[in-house]
Design a protein around this motif. Structure first.
Motif, PDB file in Angstrom:
ATOM      1  N   LEU B 356       0.840  -1.201   0.000  1.00  0.00           N
ATOM      2  CA  LEU B 356       0.000   0.000   0.000  1.00  0.00           C
ATOM      3  C   LEU B 356       0.869   1.242   0.000  1.00  0.00           C
ATOM      4  CD1 LEU B 356      -2.807  -0.880   2.518  1.00  0.00           C
ATOM      5  CD2 LEU B 356      -3.064  -0.362   0.116  1.00  0.00           C
ATOM      6  N   PHE B 360       1.213   1.480  -4.177  1.00  0.00           N
ATOM      7  CA  PHE B 360       0.041   2.254  -4.557  1.00  0.00           C
ATOM      8  C   PHE B 360       0.181   3.726  -4.196  1.00  0.00           C
ATOM      9  CE2 PHE B 360      -1.436  -2.178  -4.394  1.00  0.00           C
ATOM     10  CZ  PHE B 360      -1.742  -2.281  -5.734  1.00  0.00           C
ATOM     11  N   LEU B 361       0.942   4.019  -3.156  1.00  0.00           N
ATOM     12  CA  LEU B 361       1.179   5.436  -2.871  1.00  0.00           C
ATOM     13  C   LEU B 361       2.026   6.069  -3.985  1.00  0.00           C
ATOM     14  CD1 LEU B 361       0.521   7.549  -0.726  1.00  0.00           C
ATOM     15  CD2 LEU B 361       2.783   7.199   0.207  1.00  0.00           C
ATOM     16  N   TRP B 363       1.865   5.243  -7.010  1.00  0.00           N
ATOM     17  CA  TRP B 363       0.895   5.491  -8.086  1.00  0.00           C
ATOM     18  C   TRP B 363       0.167   6.813  -7.885  1.00  0.00           C
ATOM     19  CZ3 TRP B 363      -0.047   4.080 -12.774  1.00  0.00           C
ATOM     20  CH2 TRP B 363       0.502   2.886 -13.233  1.00  0.00           C
ATOM     21  N   VAL B 364      -0.241   7.067  -6.629  1.00  0.00           N
ATOM     22  CA  VAL B 364      -0.917   8.334  -6.344  1.00  0.00           C
ATOM     23  C   VAL B 364       0.008   9.490  -6.737  1.00  0.00           C
ATOM     24  CG1 VAL B 364      -1.943   9.758  -4.535  1.00  0.00           C
ATOM     25  CG2 VAL B 364      -2.248   7.302  -4.482  1.00  0.00           C
TER      26      VAL B 364
END
Lengths: 334, 446
Positions: B356, B360-361, B363-364
């Protein structure tokens, strides 16, 4: 007696746990496959959807326990399950309205929807943590075993015992019921047929007057139900921890892809294949082999250590994709 | 990929302006002390350092997603692999480890890789009928041979000074050398992954990379002979001076008192500032290289492939080959950042690699910064990192404000206790809002 003992060890440590785990994966993969079939994207938020539904179920379980309810040998969570499903379905419908509908209307690239599902994953993950915290929760009550090791030994006179946990039996029974209900719904009801038609050929379905928004709503509700049931069964069988549910994403996707994305039968087969390979490859076969009369020396006959179970799902996934890009049951590809 | 990428141009001042705003945020963090900022240069620089590294991670991902439209969801794995480099390159050798099982380990790895190569050669060369049994037999024999060599080597290495080390140790080379090596590790792995997975469709690639990320982290957690697994490797050498040494130098103490600070405070700032200088240099060099590549014929070809794969293929471009190339380059950049992060921490702790946070961070960061724009990705990296860290302080304060009308009780306590988790919700909302209302990010592609 020796082969019988080997068989009991096999049942106890390989077959029963793998069957229960496989059923849980299959239910998860059914949700993924359904969303892929209808909405045409890989939903990265599915693991956290499972966690969210389970969290609501756990809260409801606590509520029911607080008013003194008990199901005797069965866990109270089964009564709380419908509340969990309802909560999860509402969350899914809100998410669809707020996030996915926009991209669906715009006919965005599937990868944009995948990315949006990453955003949803973050929010769901945070909501679950906010709701119930990050700690490990055990919420199975009622009887722990249907058959425990000692009484099995006394019953049969074998050296090896067999333990059959209540949660494992519940998992298998519920999974069979849910799968039966899902197939009945998809094959026999009007809404189910509409969903299949929409999944097979969107344009043709629209032409024959099927309301796409209705199909999408049905899909989310069913996916929420499957996710909550899968998550609750997994949580009853092992324990509930939000992060573990996120990590279930890989075996679930592996199961859905191995079977063929968009194919419900494939999802079930895939779930069982992934679960049985994971358990069989990480289980030390030493005792089984010794009962069968092989001398194993110091070797545990374990192909890989337990920590690598994700590696097993990944390898299966890659092998299947290399040789059969749309999975064993010829799934869809966008 | 999306056809809406190349729309109206935005002001050339946008990026510099946003970087200026970012600079102001860091200055405020360093100077003013109020509810929002700590007013400590030590904190400000600490955020900046990890922010610069995050900027490099975002840059690497942007090369894959922004240039080529490849969805890599295994970023955490490549960060972790890069992080292995400082351990293997710059930590002092462990006495007796190589003697215990080093050669056998190398033999095992050679046999393992050889089996895979042999299997793939056989697959291509042998007639259709014999293919499956031959490849299967090779794999099975190879696997047992590998385990026969590998297991005793692991036992021997882990038994060697098990309490203190139990791993193969490093080479004792300068730590700066480990940064490019980290990139190399990640690039090699990316080549392998790309060879297998890049033929797949976009979201299949996402799932395949998700798997590889998990596996790399699992390997680092469990293979104790390699980097002590969850026992962690501490004391990784630094490219910057140690605070304690600075505090003992008379010159430094004098300078601190000239500037009106205690030696302890200045030494912290000094060390962090020297890291910041190093990281900023790497970031700027990488951005410049990436910009040069993007403006070259190669970059135009990449974007042509991204925007219309079929047309590019019709023009005779080798789409899969180019994808592999850009995937390897992007992962190499991510690996460099991973090595830098371990150098900054001075600690290799595989349990920290949470997808996460590290997939995915990132990606943000890319989406918010502006996919396809290198400056944008770096900006997004630093900005999102700043917000991520500050959310830890701002979140509880916000919740306190919101819950202030509530009577004290269980619900209020629960909300206050769980406020740190607000950061995930906040990040998810940022990602969703940007995707919806500004899909091209803060600094859109030109």
């Amino acid at each position: 007696m020796e082969p019988l003992n080997a068989f009991v060890v096999f049942l106890n440590f390989v077959f029963i746990p793998a069957a229960a785990y496989g059923a849980q994966l299959a239910l998860g993969a059914l949700g993924v496959t359904l969303i892929y079939g209808i909405l045409r994207f890989s939903n990265f938020a599915h693991g956290d959807t499972m966690a969210f539904g389970t969290a609501v179920t756990i809260l409801a379980t606590w509520g029911l326990q607080a008013i003194g309810l008990s199901l005797g040998p069965l866990p109270v969570a089964l009564l709380a399950l419908p509340i969990g499903i309802a909560g999860c379905a509402v969350a899914m419908l809100i998410t669809d309205r707020a996030v996915y509908r926009f991209y669906r209307k715009k006919k965005s690239d599937p990868i944009i929807l995948v990315m949006a599902s990453v955003g949803v994953m973050f929010v769901m993950n945070g909501l679950t943590r906010l709701l119930i915290g990050v700690d490990e929760i055990r919420f199975a009550d009622g009887a722990r075993f249907v058959i425990d090791v000692r009484s099995f030994r006394e019953m049969t006179g074998l050296d090896e015992g067999l333990a059959l946990r209540t949660t494992q039996v519940i998992t298998l029974v519920i999974a069979v019921l849910v799968v039966w209900a899902l197939f009945w719904f998809l094959n026999r009801t009007r809404s189910g047929k509409a969903m299949r038609a929409y999944s097979d050929n969107e344009d043709l379905a629209l032409l024959s007057g099927i309301d796409p928004e209705r199909v999408v709503r049905m899909t989310w509700i069913i996916a929420a139900a499957l996710a909550t049931i899968a998550g609750t069964l997994y949580g009853l069988d092992k324990s509930f921890k939000p992060f573990n549910y996120f990590q279930l994403l890989l075996p679930i996707f592996a199961a859905a892809i191995v079977g063929g994305l968009g194919s419900p039968v494939g999802a079930i087969a895939g779930g069982l294949i992934v679960a049985f390979s994971e358990v069989a490859i990480t289980y030390p076969w030493k005792r089984v082999a010794e009962y069968l009369g092989f001398d194993t020396g110091s070797s545990l006959l374990q192909l890989m250590s337990t920590e690598y179970k994700f590696a097993v799902s990944f390898v299966i996934l890659i092998i299947v994709l290399l040789f059969r890009p749309t999975g064993l049951f010829r799934g869809k590809s966008v | 990929m999306a056809t809406t990428r190349q729309v109206e141009a935005v002001s050339a001042w946008r990026a510099p302006l946003l970087f200026a705003v970012l600079a102001v945020l860091f200055v405020l963090e360093g100077t003013t002390s109020n509810a929002l900022f700590t007013g400590s240069w030590n904190t400000s620089l600490a955020i900046l350092n990890m922010g610069l590294i995050s900027g490099i991670m975002a840059l690497g991902l942007n090369i894959q997603w922004g240039y080529a439209g490849l969805f890599n969801s295994g970023v955490v794995g490549f960060i972790a692999l890069g992080g292995l480099a400082p351990v293997l390159i710059s930590v002092q050798p462990v006495e007796g480890a190589w003697g215990a099982g080093g050669l056998r380990m190398i033999a095992a790895i050679v046999v393992g890789l050889g089996t895979v190569v042999l299997a793939s050669v056989l697959w291509k060369r042998i007639s259709r009928k014999m293919r499956v049994p031959a490849v299967l037999a090779t794999l099975v024999i190879g696997f047992f041979l590998y385990r026969f060599l590998f297991d005793p080597a692991v036992d021997a290495i882990e038994a060697n000074q098990a309490a203190q080390y139990g791993n193969i140790g490093g080479l004792g080379l300068p730590v700066l050398l480990s940064w490019p090596v980290g990139g190399l590790f990640a690039a090699i792995a990316a080549w392998g992954v790309g060879k297998v997975a890049l033929g797949l469709r976009s979201d299949y690639l996402a799932i395949a990379t998700l798997g590889i990320g998990e596996i790399i982290v699992a390997v680092l957690k469990n293979e104790e002979w390699l980097a002590r697994g969850v026992k962690n490797v501490t004391g990784i050498p630094r490219p910057a001076p140690y605070e304690v040494d600075l505090q003992q130098s008379q010159d430094f103490i004098n300078r601190a008192s000239d500037w009106g600070m205690s030696a302890a405070e200045l030494s912290g700032i000094w060390v962090k500032a020297s890291y910041a200088g190093l990281f900023a240099t790497v970031l700027i060099v990488l951005i410049l290289l990436a910009e040069l590549a993007l403006k070259s014929p190669w970059g135009r070809m990449m974007r042509a492939i991204r925007d219309n794969e079929t047309a590019a293929e019709a023009m005779g471009k080798d789409v899969t080959g180019r994808h592999l190339q850009v995937f390897v380059i992007g992962c190499a950049v991510i690996g460099i950042a991973g090595a830098m992060m371990i150098t900054l921490d001075g600690l290799m702790a595989p349990t920290q690699y949470n997808p996460l946070r590290y997939t995915f961070l990132i990606w943000v960061m890319v989406i918010v910064g502006g996919s396809g724009n290198n400056w944008g990705a770096a900006l997004g990296g630093i900005l999102i990192w700043f917000i991520w860290i500050k959310a830890e302080v701002w979140g509880p304060q916000l919740i306190q404000l919101v819950t202030s009308p509530l009577p004290p009780g269980d619900i209020k306590d629960h909300l206050l206790d769980s406020s740190p988790h607000m950061r995930f919700i906040a990040m998810g909302l940022v990602l969703l809002l940007v995707l919806r209302f500004a899909p091209r990010g803060l600094v859109p592609e030109k």
